[in-house]
Each structure stands twice: as structure tokens, then as C-alpha cells.
Design a protein around this motif. Structure first.
Motif, PDB file in Angstrom:
ATOM      1  N   ARG A 104      77.171 -69.284  62.782  1.00 17.52           N
ATOM      2  CA  ARG A 104      77.012 -67.835  62.949  1.00 17.52           C
ATOM      3  C   ARG A 104      76.894 -67.115  61.613  1.00 17.52           C
ATOM      4  O   ARG A 104      76.762 -65.887  61.592  1.00 17.52           O
ATOM      5  N   ALA A 105      76.963 -67.853  60.515  1.00 17.99           N
ATOM      6  CA  ALA A 105      76.903 -67.237  59.181  1.00 17.99           C
ATOM      7  C   ALA A 105      75.464 -67.037  58.759  1.00 17.99           C
ATOM      8  O   ALA A 105      74.970 -67.670  57.837  1.00 17.99           O
ATOM      9  N   THR A 106      74.758 -66.182  59.480  1.00 19.27           N
ATOM     10  CA  THR A 106      73.334 -65.959  59.204  1.00 19.27           C
ATOM     11  C   THR A 106      73.058 -64.614  58.555  1.00 19.27           C
ATOM     12  O   THR A 106      71.923 -64.329  58.208  1.00 19.27           O
ATOM     13  N   GLN A 107      74.079 -63.761  58.421  1.00 20.53           N
ATOM     14  CA  GLN A 107      73.908 -62.451  57.819  1.00 20.53           C
ATOM     15  C   GLN A 107      74.858 -62.313  56.635  1.00 20.53           C
ATOM     16  O   GLN A 107      75.926 -62.944  56.598  1.00 20.53           O
ATOM     17  N   PRO A 108      74.495 -61.503  55.649  1.00 20.12           N
ATOM     18  CA  PRO A 108      75.372 -61.320  54.489  1.00 20.12           C
ATOM     19  C   PRO A 108      76.725 -60.774  54.927  1.00 20.12           C
ATOM     20  O   PRO A 108      76.831 -59.932  55.825  1.00 20.12           O
ATOM     21  N   ILE A 110      79.923 -58.772  53.426  1.00 19.06           N
ATOM     22  CA  ILE A 110      80.370 -57.948  52.302  1.00 19.06           C
ATOM     23  C   ILE A 110      81.822 -57.552  52.569  1.00 19.06           C
ATOM     24  O   ILE A 110      82.127 -56.865  53.544  1.00 19.06           O
ATOM     25  N   ILE A 111      82.719 -58.013  51.709  1.00 18.12           N
ATOM     26  CA  ILE A 111      84.149 -57.738  51.839  1.00 18.12           C
ATOM     27  C   ILE A 111      84.579 -56.956  50.605  1.00 18.12           C
ATOM     28  O   ILE A 111      84.548 -57.483  49.484  1.00 18.12           O
ATOM     29  N   ARG A 119      88.096 -61.217  57.798  1.00 19.48           N
ATOM     30  CA  ARG A 119      86.893 -62.055  57.820  1.00 19.48           C
ATOM     31  C   ARG A 119      86.872 -63.064  56.688  1.00 19.48           C
ATOM     32  O   ARG A 119      86.110 -64.038  56.710  1.00 19.48           O
ATOM     33  N   LEU A 120      87.697 -62.861  55.682  1.00 17.12           N
ATOM     34  CA  LEU A 120      87.705 -63.756  54.525  1.00 17.12           C
ATOM     35  C   LEU A 120      88.087 -65.184  54.921  1.00 17.12           C
ATOM     36  O   LEU A 120      87.568 -66.157  54.367  1.00 17.12           O
ATOM     37  N   ALA A 121      88.973 -65.325  55.919  1.00 16.50           N
ATOM     38  CA  ALA A 121      89.478 -66.650  56.291  1.00 16.50           C
ATOM     39  C   ALA A 121      88.385 -67.552  56.804  1.00 16.50           C
ATOM     40  O   ALA A 121      88.445 -68.776  56.640  1.00 16.50           O
ATOM     41  N   THR A 122      87.360 -66.993  57.450  1.00 15.85           N
ATOM     42  CA  THR A 122      86.284 -67.810  58.021  1.00 15.85           C
ATOM     43  C   THR A 122      85.001 -67.708  57.223  1.00 15.85           C
ATOM     44  O   THR A 122      83.940 -68.076  57.701  1.00 15.85           O
ATOM     45  N   SER A 123      85.089 -67.187  56.009  1.00 15.99           N
ATOM     46  CA  SER A 123      83.904 -67.068  55.152  1.00 15.99           C
ATOM     47  C   SER A 123      83.792 -68.279  54.249  1.00 15.99           C
ATOM     48  O   SER A 123      84.677 -69.143  54.215  1.00 15.99           O
ATOM     49  N   THR A 124      82.722 -68.352  53.492  1.00 14.56           N
ATOM     50  CA  THR A 124      82.529 -69.478  52.561  1.00 14.56           C
ATOM     51  C   THR A 124      83.421 -69.353  51.333  1.00 14.56           C
ATOM     52  O   THR A 124      83.380 -70.222  50.462  1.00 14.56           O
TER      53      THR A 124
END
Length: 815
Positions: A104-108, A110-111, A119-124
């Protein structure tokens, strides 16, 4: 700034673009230039990350590429992150944390607050970035090519404002452009590639405050003014220039003086200032005049506000247009621009080279179709200007037309030209509208990327891969590609050999598990010797199937590459049948030798038997009819004659005869076979019963081969009865009259049901070791098949077993 020179009427130029758009365009153009000058993936990654950090003026960046083979994210370029964090990203833990969310990580992403945003926990980045207290804001940009994510660009900044000015689609465009560059480099066998990125052309500036004397000498200049003018930081006013010298047009200073002297102030005067490095900066000047008590002018004070970022003056528009034209001209990609009236207003040098049509010929015309088609028709740029989506679908729908993932009103399409200026060509077209400040379409820009070489390489790669994959999958030998004895590819033959259903059952396992001990210990050393340069050799070893069954193998390995990394290729051949054939051949040679010996002995026995018979006849002639010894001499003659017939049968049976199909009387053949086996020791206590049909028609067959089948069936029956019992041999004609049927009924213990299906398999036997090799019934089955007949078990049980042989009746018309 100098005024533009006047002269002949020039071709219409591009519509104005904002400075922000110009910065974006320069950034994207820098990336395009890097990919045009290098194909090295590492160089592209390093330069791209460097330019992006420079563009955003941030502290840290990380470029992660997705490996589709290993399902891992790999860092190829990094800056500003702690060593421990970078090492953690390479352990594989990052994929475990974010793996379920990658699809599902198809859009930028921005945190702007890393400490509170869930959202940081499931980000790259994962929550590991929170351990570095420097960073307050992060951006994760997916790198996509044709909707497929092939990596991520992670950026981190101490100031959230670094990412705030840019909309989400800007990051998407940035990610897609980097993704396209990476995809191209991978497609061309991971050669190095590069991109150049243009330097940033706009910088923010602060308000300038100045104080001068009556002559215009600067008495005081704040640090913002020094920065704006590019002057060194000095406290002494003697080193500062005259204010008149700062103005690009000295008359502007005089106009300012006149206005403030007349009105006492001047507000928002638009002027241009010179910078020490030779540049000019547009500003708004607001100031006042300073007088003493007598009204004598003592100096001037003013505030200068830099309006570079917001001013939309004609001078800035011209500058931006020239800059944009320069960028387009420098692009290695053929690009042209049309205005809202569908007229070509720009045709770059790359377009001239690709199409053979000069700028002079094309600019100002409406013939953008001319270089590509034989007749006038709608072109993509024209339809995009009109926003005629239906016509786009009609004319370009069969050319892989699709909307751009970044700009919904932009389109992409592939076109194939079988004869473009004498050669086959593939073009990748991208077309996007150009908007003015009010959002109205002013034209369209279209880029034409020649992807012919890439398509050719891709096609060759697909054909080569398909060809070799077909060869590998069709191979009867098992083929395994592995690293450190861990399979990464297995073919179908290998799976079937070891009784596995799917490649996943073997991939990643230790190959040593498929080898019987003690071969497991020798395999790693042999593989190590091979990788060190030893010549490939064939080794024999024992394999272990999934069900635990052991079997003989031939194995040979040699170095190769797979997925761009070193690997080993091992070919495995099941030699169980070969071993059985070798064993049978040895036994057959032994039996053949024994047969030759028996034939020699039988031949030698003929001489004494002949002498016995001759002498017996002579004695019989000399005796009277009433002599008591005459009956004994008759018995000697009968027994000697019987021995001679047995010896003659052995000689005929042991003699090799070529296969010859002739009409054969089955009853006669059976009589000879019964006579031959009747004297065998195994039949001494077995009653042989004949039940022959008296009027059987002949069959077309090879007498010697049929004798071999009948003898084998009788010997098997005798073995089953262990030398005691009743064996009935009968012949008959089926009701249709087209087949002769032979039945061999014994009174043995019968055949177990679970063995009936394997009776005619080669090397299958229920006899003890040394009593048989399991080929008799298999060979008999083959002989009867060649005679167009069939052999089968009619019934079996505790009362005995009946084998039936059916052979077709011979007709006179048969050849």
C-alpha cells in the motif's frame, strides 16, 4: 538588468512559469541529465541523493532499492543518518516490520512530527528513527516505474518547514522520475548510470535596511542587506559602496531622491539592485529623507524588500522563458511545445536530430504530425490541449495509452513504427498541458523517448530466457541452481525425482538433506573445490526421496550466475535403472556363458549317446525274439533316444535365431515345450495335463520367442507350486474365432492383490535373491505385445493362478 535586444520578429516563446515551477523543473531536469550521462546505478544513487539534499537543504537522506528476488530493501546511498540505524536497515528487520504495508506504500508519506505521528511505525523509516533526536520531520517517497514500486527515497530534516512548501504530487513526480531512472539502469544489465541535476536558481532573501549620507554613501547596512548584495560582513561603512553604485540603473536612485525630497517619502518603488557577483535582484524600495533643523538634507534611510519569489514582472518572465528554453534545448530527449492554438512554438535540437525536420521548418507551423505519419491527423499534444479524452482513447487507445500517475491530465503512450526513416522504432510519448496562473491551458509539451534499443534488448532477453527455461524445464535430468547448497531454482524433473510437488518445497532448504550419509560430508568440500577452479567431475552418490526411499544418482556441478550473483548449477541424474541394467547385463553375460557351456556339454553328450544307440541296435539284431534280455535292450534304446531328444532340444533352445514371423501351430509348439520341460528336475513331482483344442488355426509368430514365453510361464508355475502340484495347459478358440487362447493353470498359493499391478514391471520379482532378476514376465509381456496379442492373469487365489495368452489368428491375406 539589460533590456532585451530588438531585431527581427522571433518565434513565439513559452508562457510564463512561476519560480517555484522553475525550481521543480530544474530539479527534474538535473535528474534527467544524470541518467543521460551515466548508466551506473551506484553513481546515479549517490548523485541523486546529493542533489535532493541540496535541493531541500536538509540534513539526511537514504535511498532504498527493493530486490524482487530476495524480497529485501537495500541501501544504495545514504547521508546524515547514524551508523547504527543504517546497519539496522540492512539486517532484514525493516522488511519484517513494514512488510504487510509495502503493497500500500504507493503514495508519498509526509510526517512533520516524528514523535507523535503513528504512521511512522509502518513506514520505511520505522520507529527506529525516533532514537535520533535531531530529526523532527521525515518524508518517504516510493520510487515507481509503470505502477511498480522499486524502492524508496527517505528524507529527514530537523526543521519541518523544509518539506512544507511542496505539494504531494511534487514528491510523486520526483519518486516516479527516480524510479524510471533506476528501472532503465536495471534493464540494461545493471550498468552504471548517472544524472546531473541543475543547481538551484532561486534563493530566498531577507529585507535590507540602509542608511546613507546626503551624497548617497552607505553609512550603515544591516546583515540582511550585506547578504542580499553579496558583500562581506564588515562593520566599517568606509568599505561599503555608494548607493548609486548598488542600483542597476543609477537613474532609479536619482528618481528615489527626487521623490523623497518632494514628498518626504517614497513607497514601493520597483528597482533592480546589483550584486557583488554581477547579478541583479528586483526589489521594492521604501524610504524617507533625513533633514536637519534647518531643512538641509543630511541623508536617506530605506527598507528594501526582495521580491524575487513573488514578483511577476516582465523581466522575470523573460528570464524564466529563456531559462526554460535553455533547459529544453539541453535535454537529450526530443521535446516540442505547442500553444493553445495548436501551433508549434518550440522544437528542440534533439527533435531535429530524431525527425530530420529543422526548427526553422517546424516552429510556427501546425505540422507536428509530419515527421511521424504519412497524412495529417490528430496528435497527442493537440488532443491534450483540447482535453479531448474521447479522441485520445480512439486514436491512441491501442498504443498503451494511460493517464500519468503524477498529473491526471497528462498522458503516456507507446508507439511502434515499422519503418521510421528506414528502420523499426519504438517511441515512448509523454504529454502534459501547460497552465497559466489562472489555471487555463496555454499549450502542451510533449517528450518523445526513443526506446527502440531497450525494447530490442528486452525482447532478446525474453526470448533467450524463454528458450533456456524451456530447455531446462524439458530436461529429463534434475537441474538445481543454488548458493551455499541452498536452492534458488529447481526444475520439474528435480521435483519429480525427489517426489516433491512445488518448487517452494525445496527452495531455501539444505541440499545435503537430499543426499544419504556419508555423501553429505563430501558434498560441501567438492563444491568448494569447484568454486576454486577445479574441473567439473561426475560423482555417484545416493539420494533420498521425500518418502525416505534411497536411489542412485549421478551428480555434476559447475559455477554460474543467477540473478546477477554467483551461484552453482548442479545436474542430477537418476541412474537406478542404469544400475539395474548393468546388474542384469552382468547376470545375462553369466547366463549366456553357462548356456554356451551347457550347449557344449550337450554336444559332447551326443557322441556317447549315438554309440550307445548303435551298439544297442546291433545287440538287438543279434538276439532272438524270445530272448529275455531283448526287453532290456529295447528299454536302453528308448531311454537313449529320449536323452538324445532332450539334448537336441537344449541345443536348439540355446542357439540364437533371428526373429522370423511365420504361421505357427500353437499345439505343436506347446508339445515341444512340454517335452523339453518335462525332464526338468523341478517337474519330477508335478502332473502335467494337456487340454488342447484339436482344430486350432495357425497364428503368425516367431516360434523361438513364443517358446521362450511358454517356458517362462511354466517355470514360474512350477516355482510357485514348489515342485509339487498340478499344471494344466489348455488351448482354445474364442467365440469370435479371431484369437487363439492359451491358459496355464497351476495349483500354487496365488498372487497377493497388491502385487498384481506390478507383475509385468521390469526387475520386479518375489523370488529370493539369486533365484531371479524380475525380467521374465516383463520380457514375455513385450514379446506378446509384438505379436499383437495380450498376456494377463485371469484369476488367482488360494486354489492357484491362471495366466492367459491371447494371439490373433493368422489369415491367408496377412503378410
Amino acid at each position: 538588468m539589460s533590456k532585451p535586444a530588438t531585431g527581427p520578429t522571433q518565434a513565439p516563446r513559452l508562457q510564463a512559469v512561476s519560480p517555484e515551477q522553475g525550481r521543480d523543473l530544474f530539479l527534474f531536469n538535473e535528474i534527467a541529465t544524470i541518467t543521460a550521462h551515466t548508466l551506473d546505478l551506484q553513481e546515479i544513487a549517490n548523485l541523486t541523493l546529493e542533489k535532493i539534499l541540496e535541493f531541500f537543504q536538509i540534513e539526511a537522506g537514504l535511498l532504498l532499492l527493493w530486490d524482487h528476488d530476495t524480497q529485501r530493501l537495500t541501501s544504495v546511498a545514504a547521508h546524515g543518518f547514524e551508523v547504527d540505524y543504517l546497519q539496522w536497515t540492512g539486517t532484514g528487520e525493516l522488511e519484517k516490520v513494514i512488510g504487510p504495508y509495502l503493497s500500500r506504500a504507493t503514495q508519498p508519506l509526509i510526517i512533520l512530527d516524528v514523535q507523535s505521528d503513528h504512521r511512522l511505525a509502518t513506514s520505511t523509516f520505522s520507529e527506529g528513527i525516533r532514537h535520533d533526536s535531531r530529526f523532527r520531520a521525515v518524508v518517504s517517497i516510493p520510487l515507481k516505474y509503470r505502477e511498480e514500486v522499486n524502492g524508496f527515497l527517505n528524507l529527514a530534516a530537523t526543521d519541518p518547514a523544509a518539506f512544507h512548501p511542496y505539494p504531494t504530487y511534487f514528491y510523486s513526480i520526483l519518486g516516479n522520475q527516480i524510479g524510471l531512472a533506476i528501472a532503465n539502469a536495471r534493464l540494461y544489465h545493471h550498468l552504471r548510470r548517472s544524472e546531473r541535476r541543475y543547481r538551484r536558481i532561486f534563493e530566498g532573501s531577507l529585507d535590507m535596511i540602509f542608511v546613507t549620507d546626503a551624497a548617497g554613501r552607505i553609512l550603515d547596512l544591516n546583515p540582511a542587506g550585506q547578504s542580499l548584495l553579496g558583500l562581506a560582513s564588515e562593520s566599517s561603512g568606509a568599505r561599503l559602496p555608494l548607493m548609486r553604485e548598488v542600483f542597476h540603473n543609477p537613474q532609479d536612485w536619482e528618481a528615489f531622491q527626487s521623490q523623497v525630497e518632494m514628498k518626504g517619502f517614497a513607497r514601493d518603488l520597483e528597482v533592480v539592485l546589483n550584486q557583488k557577483n554581477g547579478g541583479q535582484v528586483p526589489v521594492l524600495l521604501t524610504g524617507i529623507i533625513r533633514r536637519d533643523r534647518e531643512g538641509v538634507t543630511t541623508g536617506y534611510e530605506g527598507i528594501v524588500k526582495d521580491i524575487t519569489e513573488r514578483k511577476r514582472s516582465e523581466l522575470e518572465v523573460l528570464r524564466e522563458k529563456r531559462t526554460t528554453e535553455g533547459i529544453l534545448e539541453g535535454l537529450p530527449i526530443p521535446t516540442f511545445v505547442i500553444d493553445r492554438n495548436h501551433r508549434i512554438i518550440y522544437w528542440n535540437q534533439a527533435c531535429e536530430k530524431l525527425t530530420g525536420h529543422s526548427r526553422k521548418e517546424m516552429v510556427g507551423s501546425y505540422r507536428y504530425w509530419l515527421p511521424f505519419y504519412s497524412h495529417e491527423g490528430p496528435y497527442m499534444a493537440s488532443l491534450v490541449v483540447e482535453q479531448n479524452f474521447k479522441a485520445l482513447e480512439i486514436f491512441f487507445g491501442n498504443k498503451n495509452l494511460k493517464r500519468s500517475a503524477n498529473i491526471p491530465v497528462a498522458f503516456e503512450a507507446y508507439e511502434y513504427f515499422p519503418d521510421f526513416h528506414g528502420s523499426e522504432r519504438y517511441f515512448y510519448n509523454t504529454c502534459s498541458p501547460i497552465y497559466d496562473e489562472e489555471g487555463r491551458i496555454q499549450g502542451a509539451v510533449q517528450a518523445i523517448v526513443d526506446v527502440t534499443e531497450r525494447e530490442r534488448l528486452a525482447q532478446e532477453l525474453r526470448e533467450s530466457e524463454e528458450k533456456f527455461r524451456s530447455l531446462v524445464e524439458a530436461s529429463l535430468d534434475g537441474i538445481v541452481l543454488h548458493r551455499d547448497l541452498k536452492p534458488v531454482y529447481v526444475n520439474r524433473a528435480c521435483l519429480e525425482m525427489f517426489l516433491y510437488d512445488r518448487p517452494e518445497d525445496l527452495l531455501g532448504r539444505d541440499l545435503a538433506e537430499l543426499i544419504e550419509y556419508p555423501y553429505q560430508q563430501a558434498a560441501p568440500q567438492r563444491l568448494a573445490n569447484l568454486l576454486q577452479g577445479a574441473s567439473p567431475r561426475v560423482f555417484e552418490m545416493k539420494g533420498v526421496r521425500r518418502n525416505g526411499e534411497k536411489f542412485d544418482l549421478e551428480v555434476i556441478s559447475f559455477p554460474t550466475t543467477y540473478g546477477g550473483r554467483p551461484a552453482s548449477q548442479t545436474h542430477i541424474r537418476d541412474i537406478t535403472h542404469k544400475k539395474q541394467l548393468e546388474e542384469h547385463l552382468a547376470r545375462t553375460d553369466k547366463l549366456a556363458s553357462l548356456g554356451q557351456l551347457a550347449a557344449g556339454v550337450a554336444h559332447e553328450m551326443n557322441n556317447p549317446l549315438g554309440s550307445i544307440m548303435v551298439l544297442s541296435y546291433l545287440l538287438l539284431e543279434d538276439m532272438r525274439e524270445d530272448c529275455v534280455e531283448r526287453a532290456q535292450i529295447d528299454k536302453i534304446i528308448r531311454e537313449a533316444t529320449r536323452c538324445k531328444e532332450i539334448v537336441q532340444g537344449l541345443l536348439e533352445f540355446s542357439r540364437y535365431m533371428p526373429s522370423k514371423m511365420v504361421p505357427v501351430q500353437i499345439n505343436r509348439v506347446l508339445e515341444e515345450v512340454l517335452f523339453l520341460v518335462g525332464g526338468h528336475l523341478l517337474f519330477q513331482h508335478i502332473d502335467l495335463v494337456k487340454d488342447f483344442h484339436p482344430d486350432l488355426p495357425p497364428v503368425l509368430g516367431d516360434k523361438n520367442r513364443l517358446e521362450q514365453v511358454f517356458i517362462n510361464l511354466m517355470m514360474n508355475s512350477a516355482d510357485a507350486m514348489e515342485g509339487m502340484g498340478l499344471l494344466t495347459v489348455s488351448t482354445s478358440l474364442n467365440p469370435e474365432g479371431d484369437r487363439v487362447c492359451l491358459a496355464f493353470r497351476d495349483t500354487g498359493p496365488g498372487i497377493p492383490d497388491d502385487l498384481l499391478g506390478r507383475l509385468f514391471d521390469p526387475f520386479f520379482t518375489t523370488k529370493r535373491v539369486g533365484k531371479g532378476v524380475g525380467l521374465g514376465l516383463s520380457i514375455s509381456y513385450g514379446i506378446i505385445e509384438k505379436h499383437m496379442g495380450r498376456i494377463f492373469v485371469e484369476k488367482t487365489g488360494p486354489d492357484g493362478t491362471t495366466f492367459v495368452v491371447e494371439l490373433p489368428v493368422y489369415r491367408e491375406s496377412q503378410e
